[in-house]
Design an enzyme around this catalytic site. Sequence first.
Site, PDB file in Angstrom:
ATOM      1  N   GLY A 135      -4.864  -5.730   6.541  1.00  0.00           N
ATOM      2  CA  GLY A 135      -6.056  -4.904   6.623  1.00  0.00           C
ATOM      3  C   GLY A 135      -7.114  -5.417   7.581  1.00  0.00           C
ATOM      4  O   GLY A 135      -7.783  -4.627   8.246  1.00  0.00           O
ATOM      5  N   THR A 149       0.791  -1.211   0.000  1.00  0.00           N
ATOM      6  CA  THR A 149       0.000   0.000   0.000  1.00  0.00           C
ATOM      7  C   THR A 149       0.838   1.283   0.000  1.00  0.00           C
ATOM      8  O   THR A 149       1.891   1.330   0.613  1.00  0.00           O
ATOM      9  CB  THR A 149      -0.852  -0.079   1.272  1.00  0.00           C
ATOM     10  OG1 THR A 149      -1.613  -1.262   1.181  1.00  0.00           O
ATOM     11  CG2 THR A 149      -1.751   1.093   1.451  1.00  0.00           C
ATOM     12  N   THR A 199      -1.092   0.974   6.766  1.00  0.00           N
ATOM     13  CA  THR A 199      -0.652  -0.100   5.876  1.00  0.00           C
ATOM     14  C   THR A 199      -0.405  -1.355   6.707  1.00  0.00           C
ATOM     15  O   THR A 199       0.078  -1.268   7.830  1.00  0.00           O
ATOM     16  CB  THR A 199       0.632   0.290   5.110  1.00  0.00           C
ATOM     17  OG1 THR A 199       1.167  -0.893   4.503  1.00  0.00           O
ATOM     18  CG2 THR A 199       1.704   0.894   6.005  1.00  0.00           C
TER      19      THR A 199
HETATM   20  N1  ASP Z   1      -3.622  -2.793   4.178  1.00  0.00           N
HETATM   21  C1  ASP Z   1      -3.626  -3.344   2.854  1.00  0.00           C
HETATM   22  C2  ASP Z   1      -4.782  -4.294   2.722  1.00  0.00           C
HETATM   23  O1  ASP Z   1      -5.060  -5.014   3.674  1.00  0.00           O
HETATM   24  C3  ASP Z   1      -2.352  -4.056   2.499  1.00  0.00           C
HETATM   25  C4  ASP Z   1      -1.048  -3.333   2.797  1.00  0.00           C
HETATM   26  O2  ASP Z   1      -1.027  -2.294   3.445  1.00  0.00           O
HETATM   27  O3  ASP Z   1       0.017  -3.808   2.373  1.00  0.00           O
HETATM   28  O4  ASP Z   1      -5.369  -4.368   1.667  1.00  0.00           O
END
Ligand code: ASP
Length: 290
Positions: A213, A160, A210
């Site tokens: 999630g 992200t 990030t």
């Molecule tokens: N938070 C993001 C998700 O769960 C993934 C990430 O931050 O790498 O989609």
Amino acid sequence: MSDPVWAIAIHGGAGPAHKSDYSDETKHMRNVIEDAKQALIAGESAINVIQTAVRSLEESGHHIAGRGSSPNKDGKWELDAAIMDGVTREAGAVGALRGFKSPIDCARTVLAESPHLFLVGKGATRFLKKRKLERVQNPSRYYKPAIDLPIETGALQHGTVGAVALDSDGRLAAATSTGGLLNKQPGRIGDTPLIGAGTWADERVAVSCTGQGEYFIRCAAAADLSARIRYKKSDLTDAAACVLEDISYLGGQGGLIAIDRLGRVTMPFNTISMKRAFATWRGDLEVKVF
Ligand code: ASP
């Protein structure tokens, strides 16, 4: 007269380190921060600055967002993004979005032009394709996954991207964009586009998260950070640390970036690394991975 207070922070995802040399990523992040800094000094609004920063991170292909996203289990690219204006608390979000180059531009369009806040899947496409937004005609040619390791479902890698800013008029804003967890199920939407989980901005603080999630959703992470400042009178760093503690307690991994109305910046993470950078009116500028 004292200098106007402004601050900008960006991230390119928290996760394990899958290589030792991140110089391309850090060079690009430095440019993004420099451009954002110039825009804020020139008086640009926080929401425009973070949208531009996130679009540039999406286009870079260095992160699992925008061009660098990986396909889901069905080989399709479904992307999520959200943007929030701390002054009005207006927000726009897209989930499981297919076929647009910049999910953050799509989220801003939802904010500006839709009576609704969050559009997903085919309904989002139908609404957005009538607008002037760049399309992806040939996904397998356009996307260049930033990570091409064999990965278990839901594994966290540097992914992200996000940006938070305070502008010289005291306005805060936050934006986050992602390709989501690697090898995810079709239709899976994480915290990124959920206002209050992965993205939040109000008159006190702007937050972009990030990580895994599902944990950030269960902790209402981004809104909880603001609530701690509001109700507990916590300072920014303490509030962010407590939110991350909550996520760690549940077994989740990740990080966040946040800026408060005094231009203070915090960037905690509980992973091996988080690509991150910030600059403030005081003249400090930092770009780091570990
Ligand atoms: N938070 C993001 C998700 O769960 C993934 C990430 O931050 O790498 O989609």
